[in-house]
Design an enzyme around this catalytic site. Sequence first.
Site, PDB file in Angstrom:
ATOM      1  N   GLY A  13      13.100 -26.267  31.488  1.00 27.41           N
ATOM      2  CA  GLY A  13      12.197 -27.311  31.976  1.00 27.41           C
ATOM      3  C   GLY A  13      12.138 -28.440  30.949  1.00 27.41           C
ATOM      4  N   ALA A  15      10.340 -28.888  28.356  1.00 25.55           N
ATOM      5  CA  ALA A  15      10.256 -28.489  26.953  1.00 25.55           C
ATOM      6  C   ALA A  15      11.621 -28.033  26.427  1.00 25.55           C
ATOM      7  CB  ALA A  15       9.225 -27.366  26.805  1.00 25.55           C
ATOM      8  N   TYR A  44       8.823 -29.646  39.875  1.00 17.38           N
ATOM      9  CA  TYR A  44       7.872 -29.796  40.983  1.00 17.38           C
ATOM     10  C   TYR A  44       6.745 -30.774  40.653  1.00 17.38           C
ATOM     11  CZ  TYR A  44      10.014 -25.722  43.187  1.00 17.38           C
ATOM     12  OH  TYR A  44      10.897 -24.859  43.787  1.00 17.38           O
ATOM     13  N   ALA A  45       6.693 -31.231  39.394  1.00 22.94           N
ATOM     14  CA  ALA A  45       5.558 -32.075  38.988  1.00 22.94           C
ATOM     15  C   ALA A  45       5.552 -33.366  39.787  1.00 22.94           C
ATOM     16  CB  ALA A  45       5.622 -32.356  37.496  1.00 22.94           C
ATOM     17  N   GLY A  48       2.480 -37.318  37.454  1.00 21.01           N
ATOM     18  CA  GLY A  48       3.069 -38.117  36.396  1.00 21.01           C
ATOM     19  C   GLY A  48       2.825 -37.590  35.005  1.00 21.01           C
ATOM     20  N   GLU A 113      -5.946 -40.308  37.480  1.00 19.25           N
ATOM     21  CA  GLU A 113      -6.241 -38.979  38.038  1.00 19.25           C
ATOM     22  C   GLU A 113      -7.581 -38.493  37.509  1.00 19.25           C
ATOM     23  OE1 GLU A 113      -2.767 -36.680  37.004  1.00 19.25           O
ATOM     24  OE2 GLU A 113      -1.595 -37.519  38.634  1.00 19.25           O
ATOM     25  N   HIS A 241      -5.413 -25.849  40.929  1.00 15.31           N
ATOM     26  CA  HIS A 241      -5.374 -27.232  41.402  1.00 15.31           C
ATOM     27  C   HIS A 241      -6.221 -27.302  42.668  1.00 15.31           C
ATOM     28  CE1 HIS A 241      -4.044 -31.145  42.685  1.00 15.31           C
ATOM     29  NE2 HIS A 241      -3.354 -31.292  41.563  1.00 15.31           N
ATOM     30  N   ARG A 288     -10.779 -31.145  37.094  1.00  9.62           N
ATOM     31  CA  ARG A 288     -10.282 -30.186  38.096  1.00  9.62           C
ATOM     32  C   ARG A 288     -11.110 -28.934  38.278  1.00  9.62           C
ATOM     33  NH1 ARG A 288      -3.889 -30.301  37.202  1.00  9.62           N
ATOM     34  NH2 ARG A 288      -3.798 -32.426  37.953  1.00  9.62           N
ATOM     35  N   HIS A 349      -2.374 -23.023  39.279  1.00 10.89           N
ATOM     36  CA  HIS A 349      -1.514 -24.168  38.980  1.00 10.89           C
ATOM     37  C   HIS A 349      -1.001 -24.186  37.544  1.00 10.89           C
ATOM     38  CE1 HIS A 349      -0.053 -28.238  39.541  1.00 10.89           C
ATOM     39  NE2 HIS A 349      -0.807 -28.692  38.568  1.00 10.89           N
ATOM     40  N   ARG A 384      -7.412 -28.251  31.208  1.00 12.66           N
ATOM     41  CA  ARG A 384      -6.419 -29.306  30.923  1.00 12.66           C
ATOM     42  C   ARG A 384      -6.732 -30.583  31.697  1.00 12.66           C
ATOM     43  NH1 ARG A 384      -1.220 -30.722  33.628  1.00 12.66           N
ATOM     44  NH2 ARG A 384      -2.044 -29.390  35.250  1.00 12.66           N
TER      45      ARG A 384
HETATM   46  P1  FAD Z   1       8.967 -25.148  33.052  1.00  8.11           P
HETATM   47  O1  FAD Z   1       9.267 -26.516  33.485  1.00  8.11           O
HETATM   48  O2  FAD Z   1       8.258 -24.279  34.000  1.00  8.11           O
HETATM   49  O3  FAD Z   1      10.324 -24.428  32.637  1.00  8.11           O
HETATM   50  C1  FAD Z   1      10.347 -23.051  32.333  1.00  8.11           C
HETATM   51  C2  FAD Z   1      11.787 -22.586  32.335  1.00  8.11           C
HETATM   52  O4  FAD Z   1      11.903 -21.295  31.763  1.00  8.11           O
HETATM   53  C3  FAD Z   1      12.409 -22.483  33.717  1.00  8.11           C
HETATM   54  O5  FAD Z   1      13.701 -23.026  33.631  1.00  8.11           O
HETATM   55  C4  FAD Z   1      12.470 -20.981  33.968  1.00  8.11           C
HETATM   56  O6  FAD Z   1      13.479 -20.594  34.853  1.00  8.11           O
HETATM   57  C5  FAD Z   1      12.762 -20.492  32.573  1.00  8.11           C
HETATM   58  N1  FAD Z   1      12.403 -19.093  32.310  1.00  8.11           N
HETATM   59  C6  FAD Z   1      11.197 -18.503  32.478  1.00  8.11           C
HETATM   60  N2  FAD Z   1      11.266 -17.199  32.095  1.00  8.11           N
HETATM   61  C7  FAD Z   1      12.538 -16.980  31.670  1.00  8.11           C
HETATM   62  C8  FAD Z   1      13.225 -15.845  31.175  1.00  8.11           C
HETATM   63  N3  FAD Z   1      12.632 -14.639  31.054  1.00  8.11           N
HETATM   64  N4  FAD Z   1      14.534 -15.974  30.846  1.00  8.11           N
HETATM   65  C9  FAD Z   1      15.171 -17.158  30.996  1.00  8.11           C
HETATM   66  N5  FAD Z   1      14.572 -18.267  31.478  1.00  8.11           N
HETATM   67  C10 FAD Z   1      13.273 -18.177  31.798  1.00  8.11           C
HETATM   68  N6  FAD Z   1       2.060 -31.660  34.696  1.00  8.11           N
HETATM   69  C11 FAD Z   1       1.890 -32.970  34.388  1.00  8.11           C
HETATM   70  O7  FAD Z   1       1.733 -33.322  33.210  1.00  8.11           O
HETATM   71  N7  FAD Z   1       1.934 -33.903  35.371  1.00  8.11           N
HETATM   72  C12 FAD Z   1       2.109 -33.594  36.684  1.00  8.11           C
HETATM   73  O8  FAD Z   1       2.160 -34.468  37.534  1.00  8.11           O
HETATM   74  C13 FAD Z   1       2.257 -32.224  37.019  1.00  8.11           C
HETATM   75  N8  FAD Z   1       2.408 -31.857  38.318  1.00  8.11           N
HETATM   76  C14 FAD Z   1       2.675 -30.550  38.597  1.00  8.11           C
HETATM   77  C15 FAD Z   1       2.926 -30.187  39.925  1.00  8.11           C
HETATM   78  C16 FAD Z   1       3.286 -28.883  40.240  1.00  8.11           C
HETATM   79  C17 FAD Z   1       3.567 -28.509  41.665  1.00  8.11           C
HETATM   80  C18 FAD Z   1       3.362 -27.915  39.202  1.00  8.11           C
HETATM   81  C19 FAD Z   1       3.757 -26.505  39.510  1.00  8.11           C
HETATM   82  C20 FAD Z   1       3.075 -28.268  37.894  1.00  8.11           C
HETATM   83  C21 FAD Z   1       2.709 -29.570  37.580  1.00  8.11           C
HETATM   84  N9  FAD Z   1       2.425 -29.961  36.266  1.00  8.11           N
HETATM   85  C22 FAD Z   1       2.246 -31.284  35.975  1.00  8.11           C
HETATM   86  C23 FAD Z   1       2.536 -28.998  35.170  1.00  8.11           C
HETATM   87  C24 FAD Z   1       3.894 -29.198  34.483  1.00  8.11           C
HETATM   88  O9  FAD Z   1       4.870 -29.433  35.469  1.00  8.11           O
HETATM   89  C25 FAD Z   1       4.310 -28.013  33.650  1.00  8.11           C
HETATM   90  O10 FAD Z   1       3.255 -27.587  32.846  1.00  8.11           O
HETATM   91  C26 FAD Z   1       5.483 -28.384  32.763  1.00  8.11           C
HETATM   92  O11 FAD Z   1       6.506 -28.924  33.553  1.00  8.11           O
HETATM   93  C27 FAD Z   1       5.969 -27.167  32.016  1.00  8.11           C
HETATM   94  O12 FAD Z   1       7.201 -27.454  31.431  1.00  8.11           O
HETATM   95  P2  FAD Z   1       7.928 -26.297  30.624  1.00  8.11           P
HETATM   96  O13 FAD Z   1       9.226 -26.857  30.163  1.00  8.11           O
HETATM   97  O14 FAD Z   1       7.001 -25.751  29.624  1.00  8.11           O
HETATM   98  O15 FAD Z   1       8.153 -25.137  31.701  1.00  8.11           O
HETATM   99  C1  SIN Z   2      -0.899 -33.630  40.274  1.00  8.08           C
HETATM  100  O1  SIN Z   2      -0.024 -34.435  40.552  1.00  8.08           O
HETATM  101  O2  SIN Z   2      -1.994 -33.590  40.824  1.00  8.08           O
HETATM  102  C2  SIN Z   2      -0.622 -32.648  39.216  1.00  8.08           C
HETATM  103  C3  SIN Z   2      -0.900 -33.248  37.921  1.00  8.08           C
HETATM  104  C4  SIN Z   2      -0.986 -32.185  36.873  1.00  8.08           C
HETATM  105  O3  SIN Z   2      -0.924 -31.004  37.163  1.00  8.08           O
HETATM  106  O4  SIN Z   2      -1.151 -32.579  35.717  1.00  8.08           O
END
Ligand code: FAD
Ligand code: SIN
Length: 525
Positions: A13, A15, A44-45, A48, A113, A241, A288, A349, A384
């Site tokens: 993702g 990070a 899926y975010a 923004g 937001e 959410h 939220r 969420h 958050r």
């Molecule tokens: P992720 O993007 O979830 O990536 C995790 C990765 O780890 C994935 O590739 C997964 O397959 C992999 N993984 C997991 N376990 C394992 C394993 N055991 N072995 C190998 N790979 C593994 N945040 C905002 O700031 N703004 C927004 O608008 C927003 N909207 C959102 C809308 C939705 C529908 C959702 C679900 C979340 C939203 N969020 C938003 C929250 C935000 O998207 C997440 O907190 C953020 O993207 C997390 O990023 P990440 O890289 O930490 O994890």
């Molecule tokens: C949303 O678009 O409402 C999600 C934003 C977030 O989870 O930070």
Amino acid sequence: MNRTSDFLVIGSGAAGLNFALKVAEYGTVTLITKSALDESNTNYAQGGISAVTYPPDTFDKHIQDTLICGAGLCNEEVVRMMVTSAPEQIKQLVQWGAKFDRDKNGLYDLAREGGHSEHRILHHNDLTGAEIQRALMRKVKAHKNIEILEHYFAVDLITQHHLGKMVRRYNTDVECYGAYVVNLKTQKVGTFLAKATILATGGTGNVYYNTTNPPVATGDGIAMVYRAKGVVENMAYVQFHPTALYHPNERPAFLITEAMRGFGAELRTRDGNEFMQKYDKRGPLAPRDIVARAIDNEMKNRGDDYVYLDVTHKPADEIIQHFPNIYKKCLSIGIDITKDLIPVAPAAHYMCGGVKVDMNGQSSIRNLYAIGETSCTGLHGANRLASNSLIEAIVYADKAAKHSLPQLKDLKIQEGIPDWDYEGTTRAEEMVLVTQSYKEVQQIMSYYVGIVRSNLRLERAFARLGILYKETEQLYRTSTLTQQLCELRNLIQIGYLIIKEANAIRESRGLHYSIDYPPKKEDIV
Ligand code: FAD
Ligand code: SIN
């Protein structure tokens, strides 16, 4: 089958991809991900990514909004660092090809937001995460020092425990040497060694039945750290959410972004009455936790399965321009959001807790960093602020990269690590033993450890989860390793951590609300 590299990055993702790009010029990177490269919460975010861009917004306002939302549990130093580092990281994302919407004067079109006192959310329509994921994946795929392994699942971290030594939680000498990783196509487990291991495994949404998170969000990183005797914290603070589309049996639940309320949408009961003003003077733009609880309360009192989100009073062309993806999705199930009310209900969420890290993303285990949703940095506290998580993932990827690079020359690949021990684990049990327990975990957590909790509900949940824990550990010791079994095991661990920490909190604060500890009068806005 085995791998050795300078950096082992687990997760693709925002990070994980960011971290990989920041270190790849200086060392070799193995990046593993358990599904396809683009399957992540990031993708899926919608709403923004928050950052201070123009006046009248200021760093102090963003800091204050984050602290207020966090209900007294944020680490102020962390909040300040994150907020002041954000603009530079946004600049880097843009240089790497991410596109954020601009107005007709060429300025960023900033959204607002819940909990934000200013317009400060940069976005790409209502598909911001997918745009960030796209831009980062393009760069990662092109980098010669990054090996990408899709459908590789990290099972457990490797520590001194695997050299036959005793490892204890809260000891400061636990070291991470990499991870055991199963190739999901061959079912063979490899030993992936690295000088530094980076957990970027995302959230825990699937511990609940109704979630906005894709199926990959099963808390694997947090569970692995806990098993390896690392420190995990704030797990009771699960963010629901308020407005996921009510469309029974669709998983994950489709999100209706909070930016729609920032744009002017109102919440109404099924008979058309606005209700948020009754709960908070900020109305539908209250933080939220408050909005989700208000909806939950209205649904329970009235016996309804959903409430309505109403944006029909806004001009149709503007609605479609701002929310093209939501418009299209709703239309596909017969709801024209420019004319019809949208049925919504809260859904799990975001996990505010996770692997405890310092300001460089270092966990309590040496040479193990945790970044993004899997970590607990102190930024979010008990709740958050919307759109603060993508930016947190990106800022901490940068911090962890800057911290780990100078150490690289002094770190070695650990020798003598044994290969995975398959002994006794060759029986293929019926899958129903796993799938039914998976559903049970989700039911227990949804009914007893949801938006509103009580001591009695937590006690029940703990007892029932204990039975599933025993059965699943037994299964794990004897049957063939599968992704579903590992995920079930991790979700049980996550449920246990949420309940254990919730039980220890003798108050209602932020996302943890217990009917046994009603909030004090002065805390109610
Ligand atoms: P992720 O993007 O979830 O990536 C995790 C990765 O780890 C994935 O590739 C997964 O397959 C992999 N993984 C997991 N376990 C394992 C394993 N055991 N072995 C190998 N790979 C593994 N945040 C905002 O700031 N703004 C927004 O608008 C927003 N909207 C959102 C809308 C939705 C529908 C959702 C679900 C979340 C939203 N969020 C938003 C929250 C935000 O998207 C997440 O907190 C953020 O993207 C997390 O990023 P990440 O890289 O930490 O994890
Ligand atoms: C949303 O678009 O409402 C999600 C934003 C977030 O989870 O930070």
